[in-house]
Structure formats: structure tokens, C-alpha cells
Design a protein around this motif. Structure first.
Motif, PDB file in Angstrom:
ATOM      1  N   GLY A  59       0.829  -1.168   0.011  1.00 22.19           N
ATOM      2  CA  GLY A  59       0.046   0.052  -0.035  1.00 22.19           C
ATOM      3  C   GLY A  59       0.806   1.308  -0.049  1.00 22.19           C
ATOM      4  N   ALA A  60       0.352   2.543   0.268  1.00 23.93           N
ATOM      5  CA  ALA A  60       0.940   3.672  -0.077  1.00 23.93           C
ATOM      6  C   ALA A  60       1.401   4.050   1.354  1.00 23.93           C
ATOM      7  CB  ALA A  60      -0.202   4.815  -0.007  1.00 23.93           C
ATOM      8  N   ARG A  63      -0.046   5.206   4.509  1.00 23.20           N
ATOM      9  CA  ARG A  63      -1.109   4.389   4.723  1.00 23.20           C
ATOM     10  C   ARG A  63      -1.635   4.198   6.264  1.00 23.20           C
ATOM     11  NH1 ARG A  63      -2.084  -2.179   3.101  1.00 23.20           N
ATOM     12  NH2 ARG A  63      -4.339  -2.508   4.045  1.00 23.20           N
ATOM     13  N   TRP A  64      -0.597   4.206   7.113  1.00 18.26           N
ATOM     14  CA  TRP A  64      -0.613   3.993   8.553  1.00 18.26           C
ATOM     15  C   TRP A  64       0.320   5.345   9.429  1.00 18.26           C
ATOM     16  CZ3 TRP A  64      -4.156   0.865   9.453  1.00 18.26           C
ATOM     17  CH2 TRP A  64      -4.442  -0.294   8.440  1.00 18.26           C
ATOM     18  N   ARG A 157       6.521  -0.773   0.261  1.00 16.08           N
ATOM     19  CA  ARG A 157       5.946   0.524   1.118  1.00 16.08           C
ATOM     20  C   ARG A 157       7.225   1.314   1.880  1.00 16.08           C
ATOM     21  NH1 ARG A 157       3.652   0.943   6.274  1.00 16.08           N
ATOM     22  NH2 ARG A 157       2.553   3.273   6.341  1.00 16.08           N
TER      23      ARG A 157
END
Length: 209
Positions: A59-60, A63-64, A157
Motif C-alpha cells: 500500500g501507500a 497508509r498508517w 511500502r
């Protein structure tokens, strides 16, 4: 006499420094010494932890938040500890892991905000285990980043944070060696794989009973 406990060995370093390759080679060397190592990784190393791994490495980049990452990594590590690491060590088997808690100390605790105290508190409460030996593979962050991105693994990521992030990571891992000289050994990862493996086995041999 009680059964001997296995040796707990972790590999640390920036992405692309060759940890996975050298962890496999070390496990092969330990088998050649008539030992029975468990080769594992983080995040992952147990069924539940592998599911959390996908949340963390895909993911990007945004994301977190760093705080959420700390909690996710610790949840994965707890599952890994309960289901893989502790049972193996108690059975007298060595454990060779590609990353452990030091990665969280550096990735989330030192490079994505001043969160080291939070990392240490959660680790003390939820994990409370350190490796017997930590091998820190060190190399030029730019070279390592090119290697990591070239893999096109889909688990890039953290590489996508870019070179300045990798440079901060390297500084964090070097500081870790200063903080824990009793268990951390610096390994120059710029040589050929055979030379690197020889340095690693020399360091590990000193810790074997």
C-alpha cells in the motif's frame, strides 16, 4: 540437567542490505554444524503475523501513522513470539529471524517521529524478549534502495519513503550498535556474499556453546 536453550539470532539493517539472503545462508551453516535452526522473519513468521504483514508492507507510504504501525508490528511480533520463537527456543532449537524488535525501534521510534519511548514501553509490556545476538548489515543507503526497488516484490511500502528515509534508518541502526554493544555486531554488507557470510558465521560461532 535442563534441556539447553537455542540461540536467538536476529538480522537487522536497511532495506536491500541482504538480510534475507544471509539469514538463509546462516541457517544452512547451522544445519551443517548438526544444529536444527528455525528460519523466520518479521513482520510474519506465524499465520496471524503473516496476515498483519500484508497490512504493513503493502500500500501507500501514508497508509498508517507511525503510532498505528507500532501497534501492528507489536501485534505481529507477539504472535510470532508465542507460536514460533518461544516454542523453538524452549525445544533447544536456534532461531534465525530476518528482523525483530530493533526494526521497530529504528523505523518507527527514530525515523518517523520521536516515538522511541513509546516503542520501548510497549515492547517491555508485550514482548520483553531480546535476541542473544543481533547482526546489523550495513551498506550505502542509495545502493541498498536501488536493490530493494529493483526486486519489485510488491512489498516496497517503506522503500517508497525515499533515500532520506533510508539514510535516517542507517543512522538509527548504527546508533543501535552503540546502545547495545553486548549483543549487536556490525557486519560490512558491501563485500561479496561469501565474504559477508564468513564474517557472520565467525560472529555466531563465538556464541555457540
Amino acid at each position: 540437567m535442563p534441556d539447553p536453550k537455542g540461540l536467538f539470532i536476529s538480522f537487522e539493517g536497511i532495506d536491500g542490505s541482504g538480510k534475507s539472503t544471509q539469514a538463509r545462508r546462516l541457517a544452512d551453516w547451522l544445519r551443517a554444524q548438526d544444529r536444527d535452526p528455525v528460519l523466520t522473519r518479521e513482520p510474519g513468521g506465524a499465520p496471524g503475523a503473516e496476515e498483519i504483514r500484508r497490512l504493513l508492507v503493502e500500500g501507500a507510504p501514508e497508509r498508517w501513522s507511525p503510532e498505528t504501525e507500532i501497534l501492528l508490528f507489536t501485534a505481529a511480533r507477539r504472535d510470532h513470539l508465542e507460536r514460533t520463537i518461544r516454542p523453538a527456543l524452549e525445544a533447544g532449537r536456534d532461531v534465525v529471524t530476518d528482523r525483530f524488535a530493533d526494526s521497530t525501534r529504528v523505523y518507527q521510534g527514530a525515523t518517523r517521529g520521536d516515538l522511541r519511548a513509546l516503542v520501548d514501553r510497549i515492547h517491555a509490556d508485550a514482548i520483553a524478549v531480546e535476541p542473544d545476538l543481533t547482526l546489523v548489515l550495513d551498506m550505502d543507503p542509495e545502493v541498498a534502495l536501488d536493490r530493494g526497488l529493483a526486486r519489485q516484490s510488491g512489498e516496497d511500502r517503506f522503500e517508497e519513503f525515499g533515500l532520506p528515509f533510508q539514510q535516517k534508518l542507517r543512522a538509527g541502526f548504527l546508533a543501535l550498535i552503540d546502545d547495545h554493544p553486548d549483543r549487536c555486531v556490525l557486519i560490512d554488507a558491501t563485500s561479496d556474499p561469501d565474504t559477508i557470510a564468513a564474517r557472520i558465521t565467525q560472529a555466531v560461532a563465538k556464541r555457540l556453546p
